[in-house]
Design a protein around this motif. Structure first.
Motif, PDB file in Angstrom:
ATOM      1  N   HIS A 156      26.917 -12.826  -0.981  1.00 43.17           N
ATOM      2  CA  HIS A 156      27.911 -11.765  -0.812  1.00 43.17           C
ATOM      3  C   HIS A 156      29.056 -12.098   0.147  1.00 43.17           C
ATOM      4  O   HIS A 156      30.131 -11.527   0.045  1.00 43.17           O
ATOM      5  CB  HIS A 156      27.245 -10.436  -0.409  1.00 43.17           C
ATOM      6  CG  HIS A 156      26.902 -10.332   1.039  1.00 43.17           C
ATOM      7  ND1 HIS A 156      25.706 -10.747   1.565  1.00 43.17           N
ATOM      8  CD2 HIS A 156      27.611  -9.853   2.091  1.00 43.17           C
ATOM      9  CE1 HIS A 156      25.690 -10.530   2.861  1.00 43.17           C
ATOM     10  NE2 HIS A 156      26.840  -9.980   3.213  1.00 43.17           N
ATOM     11  N   ASP A 157      28.834 -13.011   1.072  1.00 47.98           N
ATOM     12  CA  ASP A 157      29.915 -13.333   2.013  1.00 47.98           C
ATOM     13  C   ASP A 157      30.618 -14.654   1.692  1.00 47.98           C
ATOM     14  O   ASP A 157      31.522 -15.062   2.421  1.00 47.98           O
ATOM     15  CB  ASP A 157      29.365 -13.395   3.447  1.00 47.98           C
ATOM     16  CG  ASP A 157      29.312 -12.008   4.088  1.00 47.98           C
ATOM     17  OD1 ASP A 157      30.109 -11.133   3.670  1.00 47.98           O
ATOM     18  OD2 ASP A 157      28.481 -11.787   4.980  1.00 47.98           O
ATOM     19  N   ASP A 182      23.668  -5.099   3.215  1.00 49.24           N
ATOM     20  CA  ASP A 182      24.545  -5.853   4.119  1.00 49.24           C
ATOM     21  C   ASP A 182      24.777  -5.049   5.401  1.00 49.24           C
ATOM     22  O   ASP A 182      24.614  -5.534   6.516  1.00 49.24           O
ATOM     23  CB  ASP A 182      25.867  -6.119   3.374  1.00 49.24           C
ATOM     24  CG  ASP A 182      26.940  -6.738   4.248  1.00 49.24           C
ATOM     25  OD1 ASP A 182      26.615  -7.610   5.063  1.00 49.24           O
ATOM     26  OD2 ASP A 182      28.118  -6.334   4.091  1.00 49.24           O
ATOM     27  N   TYR A 200      24.606 -18.808  10.212  1.00 46.88           N
ATOM     28  CA  TYR A 200      25.102 -17.701   9.407  1.00 46.88           C
ATOM     29  C   TYR A 200      24.155 -17.315   8.274  1.00 46.88           C
ATOM     30  O   TYR A 200      24.017 -16.137   7.939  1.00 46.88           O
ATOM     31  CB  TYR A 200      26.491 -18.025   8.834  1.00 46.88           C
ATOM     32  CG  TYR A 200      27.190 -16.769   8.379  1.00 46.88           C
ATOM     33  CD1 TYR A 200      27.985 -16.050   9.271  1.00 46.88           C
ATOM     34  CD2 TYR A 200      26.993 -16.262   7.101  1.00 46.88           C
ATOM     35  CE1 TYR A 200      28.582 -14.871   8.882  1.00 46.88           C
ATOM     36  CE2 TYR A 200      27.584 -15.075   6.710  1.00 46.88           C
ATOM     37  CZ  TYR A 200      28.385 -14.381   7.602  1.00 46.88           C
ATOM     38  OH  TYR A 200      28.954 -13.216   7.226  1.00 46.88           O
ATOM     39  N   ASN A 240      23.741  -5.734   9.383  1.00 42.85           N
ATOM     40  CA  ASN A 240      24.773  -5.728  10.420  1.00 42.85           C
ATOM     41  C   ASN A 240      24.476  -4.683  11.495  1.00 42.85           C
ATOM     42  O   ASN A 240      24.756  -4.898  12.673  1.00 42.85           O
ATOM     43  CB  ASN A 240      26.155  -5.490   9.806  1.00 42.85           C
ATOM     44  CG  ASN A 240      26.671  -6.732   9.093  1.00 42.85           C
ATOM     45  OD1 ASN A 240      26.287  -7.850   9.442  1.00 42.85           O
ATOM     46  ND2 ASN A 240      27.516  -6.547   8.096  1.00 42.85           N
ATOM     47  N   HIS A 246      22.000 -14.127   7.897  1.00 44.71           N
ATOM     48  CA  HIS A 246      22.482 -12.822   7.446  1.00 44.71           C
ATOM     49  C   HIS A 246      22.311 -12.637   5.927  1.00 44.71           C
ATOM     50  O   HIS A 246      21.579 -11.738   5.497  1.00 44.71           O
ATOM     51  CB  HIS A 246      23.927 -12.621   7.905  1.00 44.71           C
ATOM     52  CG  HIS A 246      24.612 -11.451   7.295  1.00 44.71           C
ATOM     53  ND1 HIS A 246      24.198 -10.160   7.508  1.00 44.71           N
ATOM     54  CD2 HIS A 246      25.670 -11.375   6.451  1.00 44.71           C
ATOM     55  CE1 HIS A 246      24.978  -9.331   6.822  1.00 44.71           C
ATOM     56  NE2 HIS A 246      25.884 -10.048   6.173  1.00 44.71           N
TER      57      HIS A 246
END
Ligand code: MN
Length: 765
Positions: free
Chosen positions: A117-118, A184, A90, A188, A93
């Motif tokens: 951010h996530d 972001d 992960y 994506n 990202h």
């Protein structure tokens, strides 16, 4: 330029010598498996903390690099064990998002927020924890991004309006929030292949509709282009493939042309001792597609697919280069645009021209300075490169975001999210036109704007009294849409004031909010005057001098009693029907003089268990009590009719029959549903129109029928028609609709009566 870059413009095929292109191939060792497709492929390169820090340091040597390193470690630990849909760990990202932000020139807080951010959404971390570890700025940005992620931009217009509104508000607070969100979204979109098909479509559409225009608005040109191209690829795969294949097939020819043009331009730069660089590129795929569709031209016949950019040191060199280029190649008429003296609202500055190139090809050339170029590519990020940093920069503080300031200003006014959305769309997505004042200064307006918008742009007072405009010297109505380059002179008249219809004419949010504000103020003034008058009238009936009570301060007791702020508020509430004068005065009198008996209303005595006025009117309105009710004179509804209420300005609720033709002309948002109160028994006025052959005994027959039906006649008008018949208009009193229609039935049976209708005329349907 780094191999990690998600932003490098791969369409730039050639550039002048100054630009070196380093190429680093990352060794790719281990393999990953996608949990969705099961596909096995080499793992994507995860940017390391040091690579991110290097990018940051390049343009911000004194940035807090250690904080970024800590954020990297924290995010790695928090996401440990999680996989992307691609099968990659992960952390790839957030690390890529952070790398992009660092590369774009954003500060360490944005970069750290990119890394984190996530974490709040997808791991056990909390905003408070981030605040403690990385400080308030980082925590606030992550919080903002998390909130945007919670929003789903579904198809329901209002929900979407509400969400975009929230997003705009969040970025007004700190523009790094939408910037991190855009980075972001970019990553994506770059990894969208791993999503399921229907999700690809939804995300691509959302990107095209919302994020690409947003990037454009923020002046983040590279983001905008990338987001558009990527969305386009998923939304129109066929067209995308056609264009990319064509470009591949024709690359050699285009490259040759590009280097030829660059050589020529570099030649004249050297000759004229102008310092600078030249780039040639094949245009962005999506912009080629847009041109193809707009011009309805097949790819083979498309001429302006390559573009050049000349970047010079000095502002005056821009114009010098323009002149030199126009000497070298013939300019295409109507294609020159000077965005240097008239910058776009997102701050973009450049000269644009199209010329007939060396092989008769149309080529586009942009000319600008280094600083303008930086602004064009990096938008808001350029701010940190040139100006202060290290604090939340609210966008409304920056001059190029005047539109946002306007938006914030009327945010207070516009409570209706649909309306807000309409004006936002206009502001966010529309093109601009430039028009001139008589003194020659330039004003910027959205496409479709009218002279009235222009008037409000000059000054509210000019707008309020606008009667028309001279456009290029010719007198035109103020609803006329303006065109680029128009010279507009507004004509005013002190006696002219805004009208509700003006809202249909204006396109800019500014004019709209000013007009609405005016109308609201005007309505309030009317409501106050009416409320005052109603209280005084009611007071006379109750033997109480309301005017005097207002002067000597006793009325203040009612102001407090009904939770109003001022006496005017109380009047306004009465004037708009929120309070009835009787209720106010009864209460006031009972406070002032607890022993005094308040006389009941002389007419239509109210049953003891039904104290409210609405019962006397025979109408109840769901959720609203004590409303001033009037029956429309046009259709005179009676109990049993299907009815609808119209919230009037200052006259309470006006009840019409549902099929009254007037209802169609009323503003639908002011209509409310109302019901008859069944216990009512007072007679209601109704209108009946009768046509009959002129014969003896006609009127007597009609009168007899009415008496038999127990109907009182209030008034009667008789007129003769040209063909020798009579038209009789009765106003009668009936109990309800059933009573009325039974009466009409009986009247039809009267000898020599040819037609009977409810209403004032036979034609009136
Ligand atoms: Mn994310």
């Amino acid at each position: 330029m780094s191999h990690l870059s998600s932003l490098s413009n791969d369409n730039i095929v050639l550039s002048s010598a100054a630009e070196s292109q380093e190429k680093v191939e990352a060794p790719q060792t281990h393999m990953v498996t996608s949990p969705i497709t099961g596909e096995v492929r080499p793992a994507a390169k995860v940017p390391t903390a040091e690579e991110i820090v290097d990018q940051l340091q390049r343009h911000m040597p004194d940035a807090d690099l250690d904080m970024v390193r800590r954020a990297y470690d924290y995010a790695s630990a928090a996401h440990a064990g999680q996989l992307r849909l691609s099968g990659d760990p992960y952390i790839m990202h957030p690390a890529t998002v952070a790398y992009t932000l660092a590369e774009m020139g954003f500060d360490e807080h944005s970069v750290a927020a990119g890394l984190l951010h996530d974490t709040v959404e997808d791991t056990d971390s909390s905003i408070d924890e981030l605040d403690e570890l990385f400080g308030e700025q980082v925590a606030d940005i992550v919080d903002g991004v998390t909130k945007i992620n919670m929003m789903t931009f579904d198809t329901k217009e209002e929900a979407q309006a509400e969400n975009i509104r929230k997003m705009i508000l969040s970025m007004a607070h700190d523009m790094r929030v939408p910037v991190v969100k855009l980075a972001d979204r970019l990553h994506n979109m770059n990894t969208l292949d791993f999503q399921k098909l229907h999700k690809q479509q939804r995300i691509a559409k959302e990107t095209m509709d919302i994020y690409a225009p947003l990037a454009n608005r923020l002046g983040l040109h590279l983001f905008k282009q990338k987001l558009e191209d990527l969305s386009f690829r998923y939304l129109r795969p066929d067209a995308y493939a056609e264009i990319t294949n064509w470009l591949k097939d024709n690359q050699i020819v285009e490259r040759k042309l590009i280097s030829k043009v660059i050589d020529k331009i570099e030649g004249i730069m050297i000759e004229n001792r102008i310092n600078g660089r030249v780039f040639g590129r094949i245009k962005q795929t999506y912009s080629i597609y847009r041109k193809m569709t707009a011009q309805q031209t097949p790819l083979d016949e498309m001429h302006d697919i390559i573009a050049f950019r000349i970047i010079v040191q000095e502002l005056r060199d821009c114009y010098a280069m323009l002149g030199l280029v126009h000497v070298l190649w013939r300019p295409v008429p109507g294609r020159f645009k000077d965005y240097i003296s008239m910058p776009k609202s997102n701050g973009y500055q450049s000269l644009h021209t199209t010329v007939m190139g060396p092989e008769g090809e149309r080529i586009e050339i942009q000319i600008r300075t280094e600083e303008m170029n930086n602004m064009a590519e990096h938008g808001v990020a350029a701010h940190w490169m040139y100006k202060e940093r290290n604090h939340a920069i609210a966008m409304q503080d920056m001059p190029q975001f005047q539109w946002l300031r306007d938006l914030m200003e009327r945010q207070r006014d516009e409570t209706d999210s649909k309306e807000f959305m309409g004006s936002l769309r206009m502001d966010l997505f529309s093109d601009e036109i430039y028009v001139f004042t008589p003194k020659g200064s330039v004003k910027q307006l959205p496409k479709g704007a009218t002279s009235l918008d222009f008037a409000f742009l000059i000054h509210s007072d000019v707008g309020f009294h606008c009667v028309g405009a001279k456009i290029n010297g010719k007198l035109e109505p103020f609803a006329t849409q303006l065109k680029n380059g128009d010279m507009v002179e507004i004509i005013t008249d002190k006696n002219r004031h805004p009208h509700r219809d003006w809202l249909k004419i204006v396109k800019t949010a500014k004019a709209r909010s000013r007009i609405q504000h005016y109308l609201r103020t005007e309505e309030r003034v009317a409501a106050i005057a009416l409320g005052k008058e109603l209280l005084e009238k009611e007071g006379r009936k109750m033997d109480f001098n309301a005017g005097k009570a207002a002067k000597d301060g006793r009325m203040q007791l009612a102001v407090t009693e009904f939770s109003c702020n001022t006496l005017d508020d109380l009047y306004a509430n009465v004037g708009t029907g929120k309070l009835t004068p009787k209720k106010v005065l009864t209460k006031l009198i009972s406070i002032l003089n607890p022993k005094r008996e308040v006389p009941e209303e002389p007419i239509a005595p109210i049953k003891p268990n039904e104290p409210s006025k609405k019962a006397a009117d025979g109408i109840t309105i769901k959720g609203i009590e004590d409303t001033l009710i009037h029956f429309a004179k046009c259709c005179k509804p009676v109990p049993g009719d299907q009815v609808v209420g119209f919230i009037s300005r200052g006259r309470g609720v006006i009840v019409h029959t549902a099929d009254c033709p007037h209802v169609q002309t009323l503003e639908s948002e002011r209509l409310i549903s109302v019901n008859w109160n069944n216990e009512e028994s007072k007679p209601f006025p109704a209108q009946i129109c009768i046509m009959g052959r002129n014969a003896k005994g006609l009127l007597a027959g009609i009168s007899m029928a009415l008496v038999q039906q127990d109907v009182n006649i209030d008034s009667l008008e008789v007129s003769s028609t040209v063909d020798g018949r009579s038209q009789m208009n009765f106003t009668v009193e009936v109990r309800d609709a059933a009573h009325l229609y039974k009466t009409i039935d009986k009247l039809r049976a009267v000898e020599n009566v040819t037609e009977v209708r409810r209403g004032t005329s036979i034609a009136d349907d």
